[in-house]
Scaffold this motif. Structure first.
Motif, PDB file in Angstrom:
ATOM      1  N   UNK A   1       0.828  -1.203   0.000  1.00 43.27           N
ATOM      2  CA  UNK A   1       0.000   0.000   0.000  1.00 43.27           C
ATOM      3  C   UNK A   1       0.864   1.255   0.000  1.00 43.27           C
ATOM      4  N   UNK A   2       1.886   1.268   0.852  1.00 44.77           N
ATOM      5  CA  UNK A   2       2.767   2.422   0.914  1.00 44.77           C
ATOM      6  C   UNK A   2       3.471   2.683  -0.401  1.00 44.77           C
TER       7      UNK A   2
ATOM      8  N   UNK B   1       2.909   8.173   4.314  1.00 41.60           N
ATOM      9  CA  UNK B   1       2.187   6.895   4.233  1.00 41.60           C
ATOM     10  C   UNK B   1       3.175   5.738   4.163  1.00 41.60           C
ATOM     11  N   UNK B   2       4.209   5.900   3.351  1.00 40.36           N
ATOM     12  CA  UNK B   2       5.226   4.850   3.214  1.00 40.36           C
ATOM     13  C   UNK B   2       5.930   4.589   4.545  1.00 40.36           C
ATOM     14  N   UNK B   3       6.229   5.653   5.269  1.00 43.22           N
ATOM     15  CA  UNK B   3       6.902   5.503   6.562  1.00 43.22           C
ATOM     16  C   UNK B   3       6.001   4.805   7.572  1.00 43.22           C
ATOM     17  N   UNK B   4       4.712   5.158   7.568  1.00 42.61           N
ATOM     18  CA  UNK B   4       3.752   4.505   8.465  1.00 42.61           C
ATOM     19  C   UNK B   4       3.629   3.033   8.119  1.00 42.61           C
ATOM     20  N   UNK B   5       3.579   2.734   6.809  1.00 43.98           N
ATOM     21  CA  UNK B   5       3.474   1.342   6.358  1.00 43.98           C
ATOM     22  C   UNK B   5       4.676   0.519   6.826  1.00 43.98           C
ATOM     23  N   UNK B   6       5.862   1.101   6.718  1.00 45.88           N
ATOM     24  CA  UNK B   6       7.067   0.424   7.211  1.00 45.88           C
ATOM     25  C   UNK B   6       6.971   0.165   8.710  1.00 45.88           C
ATOM     26  N   UNK B   7       6.449   1.148   9.428  1.00 49.38           N
ATOM     27  CA  UNK B   7       6.307   0.992  10.864  1.00 49.38           C
ATOM     28  C   UNK B   7       5.316  -0.102  11.236  1.00 49.38           C
ATOM     29  N   UNK B   8       4.186  -0.163  10.516  1.00 55.51           N
ATOM     30  CA  UNK B   8       3.169  -1.175  10.796  1.00 55.51           C
ATOM     31  C   UNK B   8       3.703  -2.585  10.534  1.00 55.51           C
ATOM     32  N   UNK B   9       4.391  -2.748   9.402  1.00 52.50           N
ATOM     33  CA  UNK B   9       4.954  -4.064   9.087  1.00 52.50           C
ATOM     34  C   UNK B   9       6.006  -4.471  10.105  1.00 52.50           C
ATOM     35  N   UNK B  10       6.789  -3.512  10.557  1.00 55.56           N
ATOM     36  CA  UNK B  10       7.813  -3.809  11.557  1.00 55.56           C
ATOM     37  C   UNK B  10       7.178  -4.194  12.894  1.00 55.56           C
ATOM     38  N   UNK B  11       6.076  -3.533  13.255  1.00 57.18           N
ATOM     39  CA  UNK B  11       5.364  -3.890  14.487  1.00 57.18           C
ATOM     40  C   UNK B  11       4.793  -5.298  14.384  1.00 57.18           C
TER      41      UNK B  11
END
Length: 341
Positions: free
Chosen positions: A141-142, A159-169
């Motif tokens: 998505x990001x 959005x890309x940074x948030x997506x990276x954060x969500x996947x890392x979580x």
């Protein structure tokens, strides 16, 4: 991990490092670099065992990534002239895209030689299945947002940074779930007075809510399944026989020793149509293991070394609904008591 996940991870990392400076070029270079380490599958290693155990070797080493990154940056700057200002950022883009590929692979059960050539140890935390949509979809998505014309570059970057954060979580949550599952499995094994020599757990396909585990125990091995919602008494497991004595005549063969080492002792040995077959118990499930090798040939004089031909009995995704049912209902067992020949 699967190729799509590595592509979008590389794209997301590339855009996070340099997207606010060079835009979509960072996404495209990230995608290419996120694919690069797995091109080692096309190298002629010389045999089935070599291909199996050398994959994710030098191409996934942090040290090689560190050494090769300046060369790749030099080539990139030859293509994109006028970007010398961002030379250091280019270095971090290249190194991080390569190293995060290897790091993510080490979260699966296969084995990744992160510290080659100082050690060939195949690091494997085994907290992620090779395909997991809940990890991949946020990244996808990001990355897609970076190509949408109505999304500004600053918004796409966020959005890309948030997506990276969500996947890392999500990745971190799988480590927590692994601890919970291991405690349930160990309790279930102890309750049945099963002495365990070695133990390993890994997520079931496409989810971290259900886990498969293998316990090696003095001439037998146990395959079990545990859901995060199971009580220890609801964990399902079954014992299977293995015949390591079939390897006695060929135990000093390099291929046999190499497979024993790479599987970390999680292998079974059985006779199949006058062949001695060694199966990697870490990937697949009983009767459907992904990696099997014909290591010996049974004849009148005992067992002679074979060609080490590799064959697969990959599980069918047609039964994926059974995995979903097992998450919620312990009575829906995935255990196979016998194999259909």
């Amino acid at each position: 991990m699967d190729s799509l996940t590595q592509v979008v991870l590389g794209s997301a990392v590339g855009y996070a490092v340099l997207g606010n400076k060079i835009g979509r070029k960072a996404v495209l270079w990230g995608a290419a670099l996120g694919t690069l380490p797995d091109l080692d599958v096309f190298l002629p290693y010389g045999g089935p065992v070599e291909s199996f155990t050398y994959h994710r070797g030098f191409s996934h080493s942090f040290f090689i990534h560190l050494l090769i990154s300046p060369l790749i940056v030099w080539l990139i700057l030859k293509i994109h002239t006028g970007m010398q200002t961002y030379k250091m950022r280019w270095f971090w883009l290249v190194f991080l895209c390569l190293s995060t590929h290897a790091l993510l692979d080490s979260f699966t059960v296969y084995g990744t030689q992160l510290m080659w050539p100082f050690t060939e140890h195949p690091f494997a935390l085994s907290n992620m299945f090779i395909i997991d949509p809940l990890y991949t979809l946020p990244l996808l998505l990001g990355v897609v947002c970076t190509f949408l014309p109505k999304v500004s570059s600053s918004t796409a970057y966020k959005i890309n940074s948030i997506a990276l954060g969500l996947s890392s979580l999500y990745l971190c949550s799988s480590l927590i779930l692994k601890v919970i599952i291991d405690d349930k499995a160990q309790t279930a094994l102890s309750a049945q007075n099963i002495a365990v020599d070695q133990y390993i757990s890994t997520p079931a396909p496409l989810t971290t809510l259900l886990w498969r585990f293998v316990a090696m125990s003095d001439g037998q091995y146990y395959e079990g399944y545990a859901s995060v919602f199971d009580k220890p008494s609801e964990v399902t497991l079954h014992a299977y026989n293995t015949t390591p004595a079939l390897l006695n005549d060929i135990k000093n063969e390099w291929g046999v020793k190499r497979l024993q080492w790479f599987t970390k002792g999680f292998y079974s040995v059985h006779e199949q149509q006058n062949n001695v077959v060694l199966s990697d118990l870490r990937m697949g499930m009983e009767c459907q293991y992904v990696f099997n090798f014909k290591v010996g040939k049974i004849n009148s004089n005992g067992v002679s070394v074979a060609s080490f031909e590799k064959f697969s009995q990959r599980p069918s995704f047609n039964d994926i609904d059974k995995i979903w049912d097992r998450i919620w209902q312990p009575s829906n067992s995935l255990i196979k008591n016998t194999c259909d020949n």
